[in-house]
Design an enzyme around this catalytic site. Structure first.
Site, PDB file in Angstrom:
ATOM      1  N   LEU A 104      49.744  32.971  33.408  1.00  0.00           N
ATOM      2  CA  LEU A 104      48.551  32.557  33.933  1.00  0.00           C
ATOM      3  C   LEU A 104      47.932  33.442  34.917  1.00  0.00           C
ATOM      4  O   LEU A 104      48.474  34.540  35.024  1.00  0.00           O
ATOM      5  CB  LEU A 104      48.922  31.271  34.748  1.00  0.00           C
ATOM      6  CG  LEU A 104      49.652  30.175  33.828  1.00  0.00           C
ATOM      7  CD1 LEU A 104      50.151  29.061  35.057  1.00  0.00           C
ATOM      8  CD2 LEU A 104      48.781  29.344  32.808  1.00  0.00           C
ATOM      9  N   PRO A 105      46.600  33.141  35.087  1.00  0.00           N
ATOM     10  CA  PRO A 105      45.674  34.294  35.865  1.00  0.00           C
ATOM     11  C   PRO A 105      46.538  34.610  37.271  1.00  0.00           C
ATOM     12  O   PRO A 105      46.642  36.100  37.202  1.00  0.00           O
ATOM     13  CB  PRO A 105      44.374  33.458  36.173  1.00  0.00           C
ATOM     14  CG  PRO A 105      44.391  32.485  35.102  1.00  0.00           C
ATOM     15  CD  PRO A 105      45.763  31.986  34.951  1.00  0.00           C
ATOM     16  N   LYS A 156      54.149  46.240  39.407  1.00  0.00           N
ATOM     17  CA  LYS A 156      53.052  45.980  38.397  1.00  0.00           C
ATOM     18  C   LYS A 156      51.577  46.152  39.034  1.00  0.00           C
ATOM     19  O   LYS A 156      50.684  46.838  38.677  1.00  0.00           O
ATOM     20  CB  LYS A 156      53.176  44.437  37.810  1.00  0.00           C
ATOM     21  CG  LYS A 156      52.082  43.949  37.306  1.00  0.00           C
ATOM     22  CD  LYS A 156      51.693  44.800  35.764  1.00  0.00           C
ATOM     23  CE  LYS A 156      50.007  44.572  35.336  1.00  0.00           C
ATOM     24  NZ  LYS A 156      49.935  45.316  34.275  1.00  0.00           N
TER      25      LYS A 156
HETATM   26  P1  NDP Z   1      43.352  34.840  30.293  1.00  0.00           P
HETATM   27  O1  NDP Z   1      42.101  34.676  31.146  1.00  0.00           O
HETATM   28  O2  NDP Z   1      42.928  35.330  28.997  1.00  0.00           O
HETATM   29  O3  NDP Z   1      44.103  33.481  30.039  1.00  0.00           O
HETATM   30  C1  NDP Z   1      44.332  32.786  31.420  1.00  0.00           C
HETATM   31  C2  NDP Z   1      45.316  31.565  30.779  1.00  0.00           C
HETATM   32  O4  NDP Z   1      45.595  30.703  31.844  1.00  0.00           O
HETATM   33  C3  NDP Z   1      44.540  30.465  29.773  1.00  0.00           C
HETATM   34  O5  NDP Z   1      45.658  29.855  28.982  1.00  0.00           O
HETATM   35  C4  NDP Z   1      43.944  29.663  30.854  1.00  0.00           C
HETATM   36  O6  NDP Z   1      43.974  28.191  30.073  1.00  0.00           O
HETATM   37  C5  NDP Z   1      45.166  29.297  31.858  1.00  0.00           C
HETATM   38  N1  NDP Z   1      44.781  28.702  33.191  1.00  0.00           N
HETATM   39  C6  NDP Z   1      43.923  29.408  33.858  1.00  0.00           C
HETATM   40  N2  NDP Z   1      43.643  28.397  35.025  1.00  0.00           N
HETATM   41  C7  NDP Z   1      44.611  27.554  34.935  1.00  0.00           C
HETATM   42  C8  NDP Z   1      45.265  26.482  35.683  1.00  0.00           C
HETATM   43  N3  NDP Z   1      44.629  26.357  36.791  1.00  0.00           N
HETATM   44  N4  NDP Z   1      46.090  25.860  35.177  1.00  0.00           N
HETATM   45  C9  NDP Z   1      46.838  26.093  34.095  1.00  0.00           C
HETATM   46  N5  NDP Z   1      46.487  27.023  33.276  1.00  0.00           N
HETATM   47  C10 NDP Z   1      45.522  27.713  33.709  1.00  0.00           C
HETATM   48  O7  NDP Z   1      44.347  35.901  30.925  1.00  0.00           O
HETATM   49  P2  NDP Z   1      45.102  36.900  30.271  1.00  0.00           P
HETATM   50  O8  NDP Z   1      45.904  36.337  29.082  1.00  0.00           O
HETATM   51  O9  NDP Z   1      44.378  38.052  30.323  1.00  0.00           O
HETATM   52  O10 NDP Z   1      46.103  37.379  31.660  1.00  0.00           O
HETATM   53  C11 NDP Z   1      47.024  36.513  32.315  1.00  0.00           C
HETATM   54  C12 NDP Z   1      47.896  37.141  33.264  1.00  0.00           C
HETATM   55  O11 NDP Z   1      48.531  38.738  32.471  1.00  0.00           O
HETATM   56  C13 NDP Z   1      47.206  37.815  34.434  1.00  0.00           C
HETATM   57  O12 NDP Z   1      48.110  37.575  35.506  1.00  0.00           O
HETATM   58  C14 NDP Z   1      46.676  39.361  34.186  1.00  0.00           C
HETATM   59  O13 NDP Z   1      46.390  39.878  35.182  1.00  0.00           O
HETATM   60  C15 NDP Z   1      48.037  39.588  33.357  1.00  0.00           C
HETATM   61  N6  NDP Z   1      47.752  40.905  32.163  1.00  0.00           N
HETATM   62  C16 NDP Z   1      46.716  40.908  31.320  1.00  0.00           C
HETATM   63  C17 NDP Z   1      46.582  41.778  30.588  1.00  0.00           C
HETATM   64  C18 NDP Z   1      45.225  41.831  29.710  1.00  0.00           C
HETATM   65  O14 NDP Z   1      45.129  43.138  29.163  1.00  0.00           O
HETATM   66  N7  NDP Z   1      44.593  40.892  29.325  1.00  0.00           N
HETATM   67  C19 NDP Z   1      47.548  43.043  30.561  1.00  0.00           C
HETATM   68  C20 NDP Z   1      48.455  42.820  31.558  1.00  0.00           C
HETATM   69  C21 NDP Z   1      48.710  41.888  32.307  1.00  0.00           C
HETATM   70  P3  NDP Z   1      42.701  27.733  29.555  1.00  0.00           P
HETATM   71  O15 NDP Z   1      42.827  28.291  28.020  1.00  0.00           O
HETATM   72  O16 NDP Z   1      42.434  26.285  29.590  1.00  0.00           O
HETATM   73  O17 NDP Z   1      41.493  28.679  30.116  1.00  0.00           O
END
Ligand code: NDP
Length: 290
Positions: free
Chosen positions: A63-64, A166
Site C-alpha cells: 500500500l502507499p 529501503k
Molecule cells: P499505487 O499508488 O500504484 O497503488 C496503491 C495501492 O494502495 C492501490 O491498490 C490502492 O487502492 C491502495 N490504497 C491506497 N490507499 C488505500 C487505503 N486507504 N486503503 C486501502 N488501500 C489503499 O502504488 P505502488 O504500487 O506504486 O506503490 C506501493 C508501495 O510500493 C509504495 O509504498 C511505494 O513506495 C512502493 N514501491 C513502488 C515502486 C514503483 O515503482 N511504483 C517501486 C518500489 C516500491 P486503489 O486501487 O483503490 O487506489
C-alpha cells in the site's frame, strides 16, 4: 499455500499475478473493480470482504504508506488467526512497523517488513530485490513465498530494518538524480549538447543509475513517463530524514534532499513522476530542458 494479497497498485498487480502461478491467491483492493479484473485475468480469487483475507496462511500488503497498512491491520485484527505470517511489502516507516509487529504478535501473527526495489518492470519480470526485516525463521518463510517475485532476497535485520534500508537507499537515489540534473543543466547552459554531456558523464566518475538509465530519456528525448510517483519517493525520503532526526544524526545532505523533494512535490502535484524533479531544477533557473 493460501495467500491473501492486499493492494493491487502498480506493484501489487504483477506481484500477485506471479504468486498466483504457485499459490492459491485471494486478492483484496480498495477499488473492488481492480480485484475483479485481476481474478478474471490472472486466476486469483476475489475476497468477499477484507475479513476473508484473515483465512490465509500468509497476508501480503503493498500500500502507499504504513498508515494505510495500519488501517488494514486494525480492520483485520479481530479476524486474524494464530500462526499467520504478515508480509508488508510497502515502503513503510520502520517505527510504525515495529509497533505493528508487536500488536500482531499479541495475536500470534508474525510480521516481516519486505519492501522491494526494481520498479514496476522488476515486478512485471519477477526480478525485484527484496529486503526483509524480521526473525531468521520468519525471513525463511517469507523468502519461500517472495522468491516468485524477486531474484535477490536479503535478510537485513530485525523488524523495521527492511523499511529503514529501503528509504535510505531511495534517498541516495533522490540526491543523485538532483545533483546530476543540476550539473547537466549547467553543462547545457554552457553550450554543451545534452547527449554529449550525458555521454561524458556515463564514461566517467559521475556515472550512476540516474545518468545511465533515468535521465537520458527525459532530458534528451523529452519523454517523461510516470514510472514511480514522486509522492512515494518524497514519502521515502521524509521517513529517512525522520530516522536520522531520531538518531540525532548530522545529515545535512539528507535534510536538503528531503526539502527539495517535498518542495518539488508541492509544485508538481500528486501524480508527478519522481524524475520530474529535474523539471524543478530547470525551473529554479528560469529555464526548461526543451
Ligand atoms: P499505487 O499508488 O500504484 O497503488 C496503491 C495501492 O494502495 C492501490 O491498490 C490502492 O487502492 C491502495 N490504497 C491506497 N490507499 C488505500 C487505503 N486507504 N486503503 C486501502 N488501500 C489503499 O502504488 P505502488 O504500487 O506504486 O506503490 C506501493 C508501495 O510500493 C509504495 O509504498 C511505494 O513506495 C512502493 N514501491 C513502488 C515502486 C514503483 O515503482 N511504483 C517501486 C518500489 C516500491 P486503489 O486501487 O483503490 O487506489
Amino acid at each position: 499455500m493460501k495467500i491473501a494479497f492486499i493492494g493491487l497498485g502498480a506493484m501489487g498487480t504483477p506481484m500477485a499475478r506471479h504468486l498466483a502461478k504457485h499459490h492459491e491467491v485471494t486478492v483484496w483492493n480498495r477499488t473492488r473493480e481492480k480485484a475483479e479484473r485481476h481474478a478474471r485475468e490472472h486466476g486469483t480469487k476475489v475476497a468477499a470482504d477484507l475479513a476473508q483475507c484473515a483465512a490465509a496462511e500468509a497476508i501480503i500488503t503493498i500500500l502507499p504508506t504504513s498508515r494505510e497498512v495500519d488501517e488494514v491491520v486494525e480492520q483485520l485484527m479481530p479476524h486474524l488467526r494464530k500462526g499467520t505470517l504478515w508480509i508488508d511489502a510497502t515502503s513503510g516507516d520502520p517505527n510504525v512497523s515495529r509497533e505493528t509487529a508487536c500488536r500482531l504478535a499479541a495475536r500470534g501473527v508474525a510480521f516481516v517488513d519486505a519492501p522491494v526495489t526494481g520498479a514496476v518492470v522488476g515486478a512485471e519480470n519477477a526480478t525485484l530485490t527484496i529486503m526483509i526485516g524480521g526473525t531468521a525463521e520468519d525471513f525463511e518463510k517469507a523468502k519461500k513465498i517472495l522468491e516468485h517475485n524477486g531474484k535477490t532476497i536479503i535478510h537485513v535485520g530485525p523488524v523495521g530494518a527492511g523499511h529503514a534500508i529501503k528509504v535510505l537507499t531511495n534517498s541516495i537515489m533522490g540526491a543523485t538524480v538532483w545533483i546530476t540534473s543540476e550539473c547537466l543543466l549547467v553543462a547545457k547552459r554552457y553550450g554543451i549538447d545534452i547527449k554529449t554531456a550525458l555521454a561524458v558523464t556515463n564514461a566517467g566518475s559521475g556515472r550512476s543509475n540516474a545518468s545511465e538509465n533515468l535521465l537520458p530519456m527525459r532530458l534528451a528525448d523529452h519523454k517523461w513517463p510516470l514510472v514511480f510517483k514522486l509522492a512515494h519517493h518524497d514519502k521515502d525520503i521524509r521517513i529517512a530524514a525522520s530516522i536520522a532526526h531520531q538518531q540525532h544524526a548530522s545529515t545535512p545532505m539528507l535534510a536538503l534532499t528531503q526539502q527539495l523533494f517535498t518542495a518539488s512535490l508541492n509544485e508538481l502535484g500528486d501524480q508527478a513522476d519522481y524524475i520530474e524533479v529535474a523539471k524543478i531544477v530547470a525551473q529554479m533557473n528560469g529555464t526548461s530542458w526543451e
